[in-house]
Design an enzyme around this catalytic site. Structure first.
Site, short mmCIF file in Angstrom:
data_model
loop_
_atom_site.label_atom_id
_atom_site.label_comp_id
_atom_site.label_asym_id
_atom_site.label_seq_id
_atom_site.Cartn_x
_atom_site.Cartn_y
_atom_site.Cartn_z
N CYS A 257 0.81 -1.22 0.00
CA CYS A 257 0.00 0.00 0.00
C CYS A 257 0.85 1.28 0.00
O CYS A 257 0.67 2.15 -0.85
CB CYS A 257 -1.00 -0.01 1.15
SG CYS A 257 -0.28 -0.01 2.81
N HIS A 305 -2.86 0.97 6.85
CA HIS A 305 -3.18 0.87 5.42
C HIS A 305 -3.48 2.25 4.84
O HIS A 305 -4.17 3.06 5.47
CB HIS A 305 -4.40 -0.04 5.24
CG HIS A 305 -4.65 -0.40 3.80
ND1 HIS A 305 -3.80 -1.17 3.04
CD2 HIS A 305 -5.67 -0.05 2.96
CE1 HIS A 305 -4.28 -1.31 1.81
NE2 HIS A 305 -5.40 -0.63 1.73
N HIS A 317 -5.84 2.03 -4.32
CA HIS A 317 -4.92 1.46 -3.32
C HIS A 317 -4.47 0.08 -3.76
O HIS A 317 -5.05 -0.56 -4.63
CB HIS A 317 -5.61 1.40 -1.94
CG HIS A 317 -6.65 0.32 -1.83
ND1 HIS A 317 -6.82 -0.42 -0.68
CD2 HIS A 317 -7.57 -0.16 -2.70
CE1 HIS A 317 -7.80 -1.31 -0.87
NE2 HIS A 317 -8.28 -1.16 -2.08
#
Length: 341
Positions: A257, A305, A317
């Site tokens: 990420c 995240h 993402h």
């Protein structure tokens, strides 16, 4: 008062017999012992959980790996300086003259060399010069040599500390890497326990859920309202749509990420730190109501995240192992914060 007697311990023969009997019983197949195989849905939930649990140690690993790179650069620079100083010392020894240099190397006791045994070499040299024991030129060379040697000793001590720090960070990185790989290995084992038909069903269920949530990994061209560097960063991220998530990766074939957000902004000429937490700490915070395309979104908390806002309530993402870079609704996960590089 009566005598309290301990019960007589069982004989060895009796213990052996009980052991055999217990063993025999444990070998008998019973219905309760055969653990039921998890259903496809149970496997999917367990795999999702393992992938989620791997995210935090992945980010920790990324941070440790960055620290290791920095330390390695420092060690390399120190070793270069050590080599240069050693060369300078060698040249100074040659200047002192063959006799003094030879006495210095052999541990001779010439007055002009005794200064290395003195607690205050500079004071000794001053006195030696006054007494005419050593020439100005030789005294200057010896003083310079002593100074360089002190510097060299300090540099060596610094290099040793950095090397120790590198060894410690390597050990920490290995620990985190093992933790992540352990969780991913468990997930793979669970997936491998499914039949081909079960795996196909699981993938179909996942696609249905993603579609219902509005997730998309179909390659697309960005045509939103962003401009300047933010537009360049988003266009880079869009070009990665459909590429697989891979822990610890910063491209070009796969990303984790923070690897995706960092690479996208790097393409726009902005250098971001490596991990989710570092990117969160480095960015200027913006309210959810003030979001602009290109802003970095943090879900769950400040170190687990992240992704990038692309406008119209959507974000891009790199999700997790087993999935590809995709576009999702901003609220598909619990929104925590946003920052502007």
């Amino acid at each position: 008062m009566g005598t309290h007697r301990r019960p007589k311990p069982p004989s060895r023969a009796r213990i052996a017999t009980l052991g055999v009997a217990a063993g025999a019983v444990s070998l008998l197949p019973t219905q309760s012992q055969a653990a039921p195989k998890p259903t496809v849905d149970e496997v999917r939930k367990q795999v999702e959980l393992l992938y989620e649990e791997a995210e935090a140690p992945t980010e920790e690993y990324n941070g440790i790996a960055e620290k290791q790179k920095k330390l390695q650069r420092e060690v390399d620079a120190t070793q270069d300086r050590l080599a240069r100083k050693q060369q300078e010392i060698n040249e100074l020894r040659e200047k002192i003259g063959p006799l003094a240099a030879a006495q210095y190397r052999s541990g001779g006791i010439d007055p002009s060399v005794q200064l290395f045994l003195s607690s205050d070499p500079d004071e000794y040299l001053d006195k030696a010069q006054v007494l005419g024991r050593t020439s100005d030129r030789q005294a200057e060379a010896l003083r310079a040599l002593h100074s360089k040697q002190r510097e060299l000793a300090q540099e060596r001590a610094d290099a040793a500390k950095r090397l120790k720090a590198i060894q410690e960070t390597r050990a920490k990185a290995k620990e985190k890497k093992d933790e992540v790989q352990g969780k991913l290995a468990k997930a793979r084992k669970l997936l491998n326990s499914l039949t081909a038909a079960q795996r196909a069903k699981m993938e179909a269920d996942q696609k249905r859920e993603d579609a219902a949530a509005g997730a998309s990994d179909a390659p697309a061209t960005y045509n939103g309202p962003a401009s300047g560097r933010a537009k360049t960063a988003i266009e880079f991220a869009y070009a990665q749509l459909g590429k697989p998530y891979e822990w610890g990766s910063t491209g070009p074939n796969s990303y984790d990420c923070s690897g995706l957000t960092g690479s996208a902004w790097r393409a726009a000429g902005v250098s971001l730190p490596r991990t989710v937490k570092q990117q969160y700490d480095a960015g200027r915070k913006v309210a959810k109501s003030d979001l602009q395309p290109g802003d970095i979104i943090y879900w769950y908390n400040d170190d687990q995240h992240n992704g990038m806002y692309v406008g119209n309530g959507k974000a891009i993402h790199a999700p997790r192992t087993g999935k590809n870079v995709e576009i999702v609704p901003l609220d598909s996960m619990p929104f925590f914060a946003a920052s502007r590089p």
